[in-house]
Design an enzyme around this catalytic site. Structure first.
Site, mmCIF file in Angstrom:
data_model
loop_
_atom_site.group_PDB
_atom_site.id
_atom_site.type_symbol
_atom_site.label_atom_id
_atom_site.label_comp_id
_atom_site.label_asym_id
_atom_site.label_seq_id
_atom_site.Cartn_x
_atom_site.Cartn_y
_atom_site.Cartn_z
ATOM 1 C CD GLU A 15 -9.537 -3.519 9.615
ATOM 2 O OE1 GLU A 15 -9.738 -2.317 9.356
ATOM 3 O OE2 GLU A 15 -8.913 -4.290 8.864
ATOM 4 C CB CYS A 63 -0.915 0.016 1.218
ATOM 5 S SG CYS A 63 -1.941 -1.452 1.421
ATOM 6 C CB SER A 111 -11.094 -5.990 6.686
ATOM 7 O OG SER A 111 -10.761 -5.671 5.362
ATOM 8 C CB CYS A 138 -1.994 1.145 4.733
ATOM 9 S SG CYS A 138 -2.609 -0.500 5.175
ATOM 10 C CG ASP A 139 -7.334 -0.122 5.467
ATOM 11 O OD1 ASP A 139 -6.977 0.011 4.283
ATOM 12 O OD2 ASP A 139 -7.977 -1.093 5.873
ATOM 13 C CE LYS A 140 -7.350 0.983 10.976
ATOM 14 N NZ LYS A 140 -7.185 0.019 9.883
#
Length: 568
Positions: A458, A62, A484, A135-137
């Site tokens: 998650e 990512c 997720s 990435c997600d965070k």
């Protein structure tokens, strides 16, 4: 002779109004000396100093390309008339830590990212900031920092990954998680599992469906905090490099306009973000993260706002995990920019809100492409995938402060059955792999909330194993943890209050009958208020599992999931 840095013109002094406190005057000679050592010149001391917050890291695809994108932002800042300074912040890989104790550190990393960008930008007195995340965070962490700083700034998404190909079919990270469940139930061989594993991640970029990274990138574009069209561009493309270059120029214009995040991220802008997330079928994590961003500005966004907007907005995009297509497919037919244009034309978006271009959303969307004729990814309003938004807030005697359910792709949105109770993700995963879960059950996973986990893990490994074994539509699952963006099925997360603080989920017993009803927006257990109270009188909170380090601090500071799980 007067010093060069003290003979600036008024325009430059205005643009470097923050950084001049470390670059102007005789007393700042030591400061300038340090800056000369990293490449600044006399002329640079008169220009706005721009921080470029990079989440580059080799630990995850990512973010593995973001160093190159940061260089393009730096070029753009220079051409725009500013002085760029790249600095780093962290990332953790959700996909790699998923299903392990390491996942407990993922959500806390959002706070560390926000804190670190705030710290560096404040200490260095940047006049503006460009933050780049993958990435997600990364995305909510960057946005939380920009909201706190409230200086001219914008966000750039690192971009979505291209899909892998296995036996002629597109595959991604969720395909691998689900293949584990298929292998455990004998549906595929070990060799087939290995083939999916080797094919799913072809290079750099964020997970390819409408998972959390793509969801948050889309939401940020709808908030007006990234350049038009950037949220659906693939990572490794010339278009994404140009997006970064233009962002570098744009931040200097924002300083000239004195246009700051709080002037952009208004109530109407947040409604636009929720609207786009609903139309695209985005991740449940959008609820958590958008509330967290809003709270940095003291804007009282709540889970009820998602209910209010969701009742009005249809689910239109047939995107993974509940649908067929990936973000790159949407990009080919017009992208999120095209979807937003369609939503504006049909009256679902506020067009008069300001954006980081200095123009309104409506002005930006005049240049957006129309969705391609004949495409079958985004449905017309007359034939939506669902007439209301797929993110549903549930309340009831099992979730007095709310919970979040995603109904995208489900044939039935009501499930009633006996509880199978587990006190950790690991216990649950073992039970699934040992085939102790069956059709009709409601799996309860507790002590995985913000304080209880701690870190609110998650549950992609768990939910994907259920789907892989064929239980995606016939087993319910509730948890005070998270999911997720790749999760799908009859699952409910963010159950609040969480078990660790004495929420009703703490006293669910094996065999209790639980009803998940996304039609009525309720999550209930067949117990009276008196019965729940009697059980809670006998309940004791488990001892903390972490007494030192970052998670121990996190437990003391973190709020409820219904409040964004922010640290205060």
């Amino acid at each position: 002779m007067p010093e060069t840095n003290e003979t600036t013109n008024s325009t430059h002094k205005e643009l470097n109004s923050r950084s001049k406190m470390i670059t102007e005057g005789t007393m700042r000679a030591p400061n300038r000396s340090m800056l000369r050592a990293v490449g600044l010149t006399d002329e640079d001391f008169n220009k706005p100093l721009i921080g470029v917050a990079s989440t580059w890291s080799e630990i995850t695809p990512c973010n593995s390309h973001i160093n190159r994108l940061a260089e393009k932002v730096r070029e753009g800042v220079r051409v725009g008339g500013g002085v760029p300074q790249i600095f780093g912040t962290i990332t953790v890989s959700d996909g790699i830590s998923m299903g392990t104790e390491g996942m407990k550190f993922s959500l806390p990393s959002r706070e560390v990212i926000a804190d670190s960008i705030e710290l560096v930008s404040s200490a260095q007195r940047f006049d503006g900031v460009v933050a780049i995340g993958g990435c997600d965070k990364n995305m909510p962490g960057c946005m939380m920092a920009l909201a706190r700083l409230n200086i001219p700034s914008l966000f750039v998404y690192g971009g979505t990954i291209l899909p892998g190909v296995c036996r002629g079919q597109d595959v991604d990270i969720v395909s691998v998680f689900e293949a584990v469940g298929q292998y455990s139930s004998g549906k595929i061989s070990r060799e087939e599992l290995a083939e999916v594993e080797r094919s799913a991640i072809p290079g750099a970029g964020s997970c390819g469906g409408m998972y959390t990274a793509n969801t948050m990138a889309s939401a940020i574009e709808a908030l007006g905090m990234s350049l038009p069209g950037g949220s659906s561009m693939p990572a490794v493309t010339a278009r994404k490099a140009l997006d970064c270059y233009e962002a570098g120029q744009a931040v200097v214009r924002l300083i000239e306009l004195d246009l700051t995040p709080r002037k952009i991220m208004t109530k109407e802008a947040f409604e636009n973000a929720i609207t786009l997330v609903m139309a695209l079928g985005g991740s449940t994590n959008a609820v958590l993260h958008l509330i967290a961003i809003a709270r940095q500005m003291d804007y009282p966004l709540t889970i009820d706002d998602f209910t209010r907007v969701g009742h009005k907005v249809p689910h239109l995009a047939d995107l993974k995990p509940g649908g067929k297509y990936a973000m790159v497919d949407l990009d080919k037919v017009g992208g999120t920019w095209g979807v937003m244009k369609y939503l504006l034309q049909t009256g679902f978006l506020h067009g008069d809100v300001l954006t980081v271009t200095g123009k309104t959303l409506a002005e930006n969307l005049e240049k957006a492409p129309d969705l391609s004729e004949g495409q079958n990814i985004v449905m017309p309003l007359e034939k939506p995938l669902h007439p209301t938004g797929p993110l549903v807030i549930l309340r009831g005697n099992l979730a007095p402060e709310g919970a979040v359910c995603k109904i995208a792709g489900l044939k039935s949105i009501v499930h009633r059955g006996p509880a199978k109770v587990f006190n950790s993700e690991e216990e649950t995963f073992d039970a699934i792999m040992n085939h102790n879960i069956t059709h009709g059950d409601v799996v309860v996973i507790r002590y995985e909330g913000p304080k209880g986990g701690p870190g609110m893990r998650e549950m992609l490994a768990v939910t994907s194993a259920l789907v892989g074994q064929g239980y995606g539509e016939t087993v319910g699952l509730i948890t005070d943890g998270r999911f997720s963006g790749g999760t799908h099925g009859m699952v409910v997360g963010h159950v609040s209050p969480e078990a660790q603080v004495g929420g009703p989920i703490a006293v669910v017993e094996e065999g209790d009958i639980i009803t998940i009803d996304a039609e009525s927006g309720t999550l209930t257990i067949d117990l009276s208020a008196e019965q729940i109270a009697q059980r809670l009188e006998k309940w004791q909170a488990p001892a903390p599992t972490y007494t030192k380090g970052v998670l121990a601090k996190y437990v003391k500071l973190v709020t409820s999931a219904s409040e964004g799980a922010i640290t205060e």
